[in-house]
Write an enzyme that holds these catalytic residues in place. Sequence first.
Site, mmCIF file in Angstrom:
data_model
loop_
_atom_site.group_PDB
_atom_site.id
_atom_site.type_symbol
_atom_site.label_atom_id
_atom_site.label_comp_id
_atom_site.label_asym_id
_atom_site.label_seq_id
_atom_site.Cartn_x
_atom_site.Cartn_y
_atom_site.Cartn_z
ATOM 1 N N THR A 59 0.836 -1.190 0.000
ATOM 2 C CA THR A 59 0.000 0.000 0.000
ATOM 3 C C THR A 59 0.877 1.248 0.000
ATOM 4 O OG1 THR A 59 -1.941 1.018 1.010
ATOM 5 C CG2 THR A 59 -0.394 0.009 2.534
ATOM 6 N N LYS A 63 3.841 1.404 -3.913
ATOM 7 C CA LYS A 63 3.359 0.613 -5.054
ATOM 8 C C LYS A 63 4.259 0.742 -6.290
ATOM 9 C CE LYS A 63 -1.439 0.713 -3.552
ATOM 10 N NZ LYS A 63 -2.838 0.932 -3.864
ATOM 11 N N ASP A 99 -6.000 -3.542 -7.649
ATOM 12 C CA ASP A 99 -6.830 -2.345 -7.395
ATOM 13 C C ASP A 99 -7.747 -2.066 -8.584
ATOM 14 O OD1 ASP A 99 -5.827 -1.641 -4.870
ATOM 15 O OD2 ASP A 99 -4.155 -0.526 -5.746
ATOM 16 N N GLY A 123 -2.532 8.483 -8.613
ATOM 17 C CA GLY A 123 -2.235 7.078 -8.855
ATOM 18 C C GLY A 123 -3.483 6.211 -8.981
HETATM 19 P P1 NDP Z 1 -2.900 10.961 -5.170
HETATM 20 O O1 NDP Z 1 -2.237 11.788 -4.109
HETATM 21 O O2 NDP Z 1 -2.060 10.199 -6.127
HETATM 22 O O3 NDP Z 1 -3.877 11.931 -6.052
HETATM 23 C C1 NDP Z 1 -4.721 12.842 -5.449
HETATM 24 C C2 NDP Z 1 -5.586 13.567 -6.513
HETATM 25 O O4 NDP Z 1 -6.556 14.304 -5.773
HETATM 26 C C3 NDP Z 1 -4.838 14.555 -7.393
HETATM 27 O O5 NDP Z 1 -5.385 14.530 -8.678
HETATM 28 C C4 NDP Z 1 -5.156 15.923 -6.716
HETATM 29 O O6 NDP Z 1 -5.221 17.011 -7.618
HETATM 30 C C5 NDP Z 1 -6.548 15.675 -6.215
HETATM 31 N N1 NDP Z 1 -6.918 16.477 -5.047
HETATM 32 C C6 NDP Z 1 -6.385 16.438 -3.809
HETATM 33 N N2 NDP Z 1 -7.042 17.293 -2.987
HETATM 34 C C7 NDP Z 1 -8.012 17.869 -3.733
HETATM 35 C C8 NDP Z 1 -9.014 18.839 -3.452
HETATM 36 N N3 NDP Z 1 -9.147 19.375 -2.238
HETATM 37 N N4 NDP Z 1 -9.850 19.202 -4.445
HETATM 38 C C9 NDP Z 1 -9.744 18.656 -5.679
HETATM 39 N N5 NDP Z 1 -8.786 17.743 -6.012
HETATM 40 C C10 NDP Z 1 -7.938 17.352 -5.051
HETATM 41 O O7 NDP Z 1 -3.905 10.009 -4.370
HETATM 42 P P2 NDP Z 1 -4.345 8.503 -4.728
HETATM 43 O O8 NDP Z 1 -4.741 8.454 -6.156
HETATM 44 O O9 NDP Z 1 -3.326 7.542 -4.215
HETATM 45 O O10 NDP Z 1 -5.643 8.296 -3.773
HETATM 46 C C11 NDP Z 1 -6.825 9.031 -4.021
HETATM 47 C C12 NDP Z 1 -7.970 8.573 -3.103
HETATM 48 O O11 NDP Z 1 -8.371 7.241 -3.407
HETATM 49 C C13 NDP Z 1 -7.638 8.609 -1.629
HETATM 50 O O12 NDP Z 1 -8.702 9.257 -0.964
HETATM 51 C C14 NDP Z 1 -7.554 7.142 -1.234
HETATM 52 O O13 NDP Z 1 -7.968 6.957 0.108
HETATM 53 C C15 NDP Z 1 -8.537 6.498 -2.204
HETATM 54 N N6 NDP Z 1 -8.253 5.069 -2.475
HETATM 55 C C16 NDP Z 1 -9.187 4.103 -2.182
HETATM 56 C C17 NDP Z 1 -8.947 2.748 -2.436
HETATM 57 C C18 NDP Z 1 -9.981 1.708 -2.074
HETATM 58 O O14 NDP Z 1 -9.674 0.505 -2.101
HETATM 59 N N7 NDP Z 1 -11.214 2.074 -1.772
HETATM 60 C C19 NDP Z 1 -7.681 2.288 -3.046
HETATM 61 C C20 NDP Z 1 -6.764 3.376 -3.340
HETATM 62 C C21 NDP Z 1 -7.056 4.703 -3.053
HETATM 63 P P3 NDP Z 1 -3.924 17.919 -8.026
HETATM 64 O O15 NDP Z 1 -3.251 17.168 -9.135
HETATM 65 O O16 NDP Z 1 -4.498 19.216 -8.465
HETATM 66 O O17 NDP Z 1 -3.088 18.034 -6.780
#
Ligand code: NDP
Length: 266
Positions: A59, A63, A99, A123
């Site tokens: 996790t 990854k 995933d 991601g």
């Molecule tokens: P990353 O940090 O890789 O990406 C985060 C993204 O969210 C970016 O595109 C960022 O935009 C955007 N972002 C962050 N804050 C805001 C905000 N306030 N308003 C709008 N956009 C925002 O995160 P991950 O992809 O690793 O994870 C994303 C979510 O998915 C997490 O909440 C995680 O808990 C959840 N998740 C759930 C899983 C499950 O099994 N249910 C598995 C994996 C993840 P910008 O590019 O502009 O910064």
Amino acid sequence: MKKFVIFGNPVAHSKSPQMHNAGFKSIGFDGVYEKYLLEDGSMIRDVFLSKNFDGANITVPHKEYAFRLADEVVGVATKIGAVNTYIKKDNKIIAHNTDAPGFMRAIESFGEIQDILIMGAGGTAKAIVIALIESGKNVTVVNRSVEKLDVFKKFGCTTFDWCGLQKYEFDLVVNTTSAGLKDDELPMPPKLLEGILKRSKNGFDCIYGRVTPFLKLCKELNINCKDGEDMLLFQGVLAWELFTNLNATDEVMRGMKMALQNGSQD
Ligand code: NDP
């Protein structure tokens, strides 16, 4: 006895051990699954092999390291560039990403969907988008900042930042941003998101275990929606099948789901 592990940092809060151990117990499988706080991702291969683990989940934030350090990467993971599952075979590490297929299983309950809006470009968005494109879906990605959108164009998605978003009707709107994880923010400006949801059919939040502002808005607008618990469950079930080399029966899945619901937050 076979040994399995989840590597992460932090990892204390992970629900994976309780979920996998419940699955093992339900069929009398001789295995144990534990947590391992791994601070340095570059050590993942050495730790996995030296501690004689038979399989692992990986996790945040390891990854991508796990992808680079595997002997062989299979399936959709080769395109994603990140893996969440290791299997040891003939002392070699075979890596998978469950995933993405876990997400695909989780959205089956919405029925037939073709047009999907993904909010966020991190991601998780990348893994999900690759799986959706491979299944022939039309995918639009919208992100707060434009820099991360280029890779999604290459995958064949239509991409927008908040200001440029022009399409408004979707079968499914997915929140992959971390907005709502620990705050009360919506993943897009409220008016824009409300306009889209009013013309769309379903909403899915990858975040689980809480009613996020996105899910709250879906409910207020009477949009069919659910959180990310099923995604977590199905990525786990798919990894469990790789660990045990067995198909997870309905009974196994029920046990894993109950263990998820009874435990602490991942
Ligand atoms: P990353 O940090 O890789 O990406 C985060 C993204 O969210 C970016 O595109 C960022 O935009 C955007 N972002 C962050 N804050 C805001 C905000 N306030 N308003 C709008 N956009 C925002 O995160 P991950 O992809 O690793 O994870 C994303 C979510 O998915 C997490 O909440 C995680 O808990 C959840 N998740 C759930 C899983 C499950 O099994 N249910 C598995 C994996 C993840 P910008 O590019 O502009 O910064």
